[in-house]
Design an enzyme around this catalytic site. Structure first.
Site, short mmCIF file in Angstrom:
data_model
loop_
_atom_site.label_atom_id
_atom_site.label_comp_id
_atom_site.label_asym_id
_atom_site.label_seq_id
_atom_site.Cartn_x
_atom_site.Cartn_y
_atom_site.Cartn_z
N GLU A 190 0.83 -1.20 0.00
CA GLU A 190 0.00 0.00 0.00
C GLU A 190 0.87 1.25 0.00
O GLU A 190 2.07 1.18 0.28
CB GLU A 190 -0.91 0.01 1.23
N VAL B 3 -5.69 -0.26 2.59
CA VAL B 3 -5.74 -1.72 2.50
C VAL B 3 -6.82 -2.14 1.51
O VAL B 3 -6.60 -3.02 0.66
CB VAL B 3 -6.01 -2.34 3.89
N SER C 214 -14.64 -0.39 9.04
CA SER C 214 -13.73 -0.03 7.96
C SER C 214 -14.10 -0.74 6.66
O SER C 214 -14.52 -1.90 6.66
CB SER C 214 -12.30 -0.41 8.36
N ALA C 215 -13.88 -0.05 5.55
CA ALA C 215 -14.09 -0.64 4.23
C ALA C 215 -13.11 -1.77 3.96
O ALA C 215 -13.34 -2.60 3.06
CB ALA C 215 -13.95 0.43 3.15
N LYS D 257 -5.53 -2.86 13.89
CA LYS D 257 -4.93 -1.81 14.71
C LYS D 257 -5.44 -1.87 16.14
O LYS D 257 -6.61 -2.12 16.39
CB LYS D 257 -5.18 -0.45 14.06
#
Length: 303
Positions: A23, A104, A140-141, A159
């Site tokens: 990334e 990500v 989160s996507a 995280k």
């Protein structure tokens, strides 16, 4: 979607050699210049040392780019106007001829389109704790993209600031296989273990490649999350991280930080409150993930 490849990555893909996607958000939004360039070069060097080719993914002047040459990497690292692009943001960045860093989710999406099966990152996004910003169930996507993109993502879990039990529940609901590499516990990013069990474990790269290879052979539409804990010598204790996260979260709420801004704010606060310790841990785990991802990609090509 048109993709521009670096000569090195294009040749490797044409030859059927192992390639590892990387990334670019960690470069543009994770570390300041020149630390971000040093990290990017170290990641690429480790991947090459294991016999694979690194393919850092970004949007450069509206072009989806797979594999950055040094000039492009420096542009991304130095620029102060880099968009943070999840999948939903790609059309805006492309149409507007913007420079964007991939998350990500978007890195997984582009890697899959490029024919790259293994992706190394630091940690994935997940379910935010309800008290952060008062927004409740914020997902989160990254998790949705893992459910629909057949890429093996090597990460140190999710995280530390997230609701890890809820994150694992969502991954299970989305049929995303979570495999611990040399661990039966879900890593907690800065810490070796969250204490939560993972559904599968592989103790060697050969075992891991067998599982990942079977997943791809079955043509399962979902991706996989390979959990590779931060090296124990560099890890922080759960108690130390929890204390820092509590302080950083309290700051975020007091400052009115909400939504997509929460994660970068809290990660920045953690670095400040820990006097740079969390960034050093982040560097260690990212390099460790790059090494394992390269070994996995090489083993898959040998099958």
């Amino acid at each position: 979607m048109q993709i521009e490849y670096s000569p090195e990555v294009e040749q490797a893909l044409n030859d059927g050699r192992p390639v590892v996607a990387l990334e670019s958000t960690i470069i543009s939004h994770g570390f300041p210049y020149p630390k971000n360039v040093e990290l990017a070069k170290e990641m690429e060097a480790i991947i090459r040392s294991e016999g694979a080719v690194p393919a850092t993914i970004a949007i450069l002047n509206g072009m989806v780019t797979c594999g950055l040459v040094e000039e492009q990497l420096l542009h991304l690292a130095k620029s102060e106007t880099v968009m943070k692009c999840s999948v939903r943001d790609l059309p805006v960045a492309i149409a507007g001829k913007c420079t964007g860093a991939t998350t990500v989710a978007s890195t997984s999406y582009i890697a899959h389109k490029a024919g790259i099966r293994v992706f190394a990152t630091g940690g994935i996004g997940g379910v935010h704790k309800a008290e952060e910003g008062g927004r409740g169930f914020d997902v989160s996507a990254d998790l949705l993209e893992l459910s629909r993109t057949a890429v093996a993502v090597v990460a140190a879990g999710a995280k530390s600031i997230l609701d890890l039990p809820a994150t694992l529940e969502v991954l299970e609901s989305y049929s995303v296989l979570v495999v611990g590499f040399k661990t039966d516990k879900f890593p907690a990013f800065h810490s070796v273990s969250s204490g939560l069990n993972v559904p599968a474990t592989a103790n060697t790269i050969e075992e891991l490649s067998e599982i990942v290879g079977a997943h791809f052979q079955m043509e399962v539409p979902a991706g996989m999350l390979i959990c590779n804990p931060v090296p124990a010598k560099d890890a922080m204790s759960n108690e130390e991280v929890d204390e820092l996260v509590a302080k950083a979260s309290k700051e975020a709420v007091a400052s009115g930080i909400k939504g997509a801004a929460i994660t970068p704010y809290i990660l920045g606060a953690l670095n400040r409150l820990s006097e740079g310790r969390t960034s050093e841990v982040n560097l260690s785990l990212a390099l460790n993930n790059g090494r394992v991802a390269a070994q996995l990609a090489t083993a898959l090509c040998a099958r």
